[in-house]
Scaffold this motif. Sequence first.
Motif, short mmCIF file in Angstrom:
data_model
loop_
_atom_site.label_atom_id
_atom_site.label_comp_id
_atom_site.label_asym_id
_atom_site.label_seq_id
_atom_site.Cartn_x
_atom_site.Cartn_y
_atom_site.Cartn_z
N PHE A 28 36.60 43.78 36.27
CA PHE A 28 37.61 43.04 35.41
C PHE A 28 37.10 42.52 33.93
O PHE A 28 37.33 41.49 33.51
CB PHE A 28 38.17 41.78 36.05
N ASN A 32 41.84 46.02 33.90
CA ASN A 32 41.99 46.77 35.01
C ASN A 32 42.10 48.10 34.34
O ASN A 32 42.34 49.02 35.61
CB ASN A 32 43.09 46.24 36.00
N GLU A 51 45.67 41.71 31.63
CA GLU A 51 45.40 42.39 32.75
C GLU A 51 45.09 43.84 32.83
O GLU A 51 44.24 44.51 33.25
CB GLU A 51 46.14 41.92 33.82
#
Length: 231
Positions: free
Chosen positions: A166, A102, A98
């Motif tokens: 993303f 991000n 993640e």
Amino acid sequence: MALYELVLEQFFTEKPNLKAICLKPADKVHEACAKSAADRSTSPEIVTMAKDELLHILTHEDVIKQLKMWEAQKSSNAMFKSLMNYIHRVENILYFVEASRNLDLVLHLKAGEALSKLFFAMDRIKYKRLWPQYIADMHDLKTSHPRTWRELQDGNISVTKSVIPFVSIGADHACEQLNRMMKIHSGLIGISNNANARQRFFLATPDMSRLSGEFKEQFDVAVDKPQEHHP
């Protein structure tokens, strides 16, 4: 995901009041995502609003805190404890991914610190020796190279090659993709120990990639076009 579903199913079975509280905002998130995917003209803000409402409920009702307390109560069961340990290890990996997706430097370092424990536990010799040094060097950038630290905080911890959200990737991953653009069927052979060949390759590859991209744009070939991702 199946393990998460099993754990949450048991948790909400024992906590039916929390299930009733969380079910409505969770359904709103699902409906907002479905509506946004079905109708491109729909504002993405409806998904954000639904997500914020769900997070507010989870925070206001202390759902995460109660889940942790429930886990602590169940930890006397060896099978349950083993299952939760596995889930938490997977969570660390997902947090690290993640962070790259991000462009989150803080999460990248926090997840990296958690992963360093796994490298020791799994006896990954090179990783357990070099990874803590990498984390320490990254933190030292705050004082030794503040300008570099600010660049990384601004999102340059990863490489963004598309306007689709993303999907940013790590620098090493981006280099592999760049190398792939110039590979022939048998791969790049015999340049690793040849300084001149390496220099020519890395000087030429970006320009070759740029020319290829500009050529595709002339004929409207799909190049970084926004589209639904991971429905």
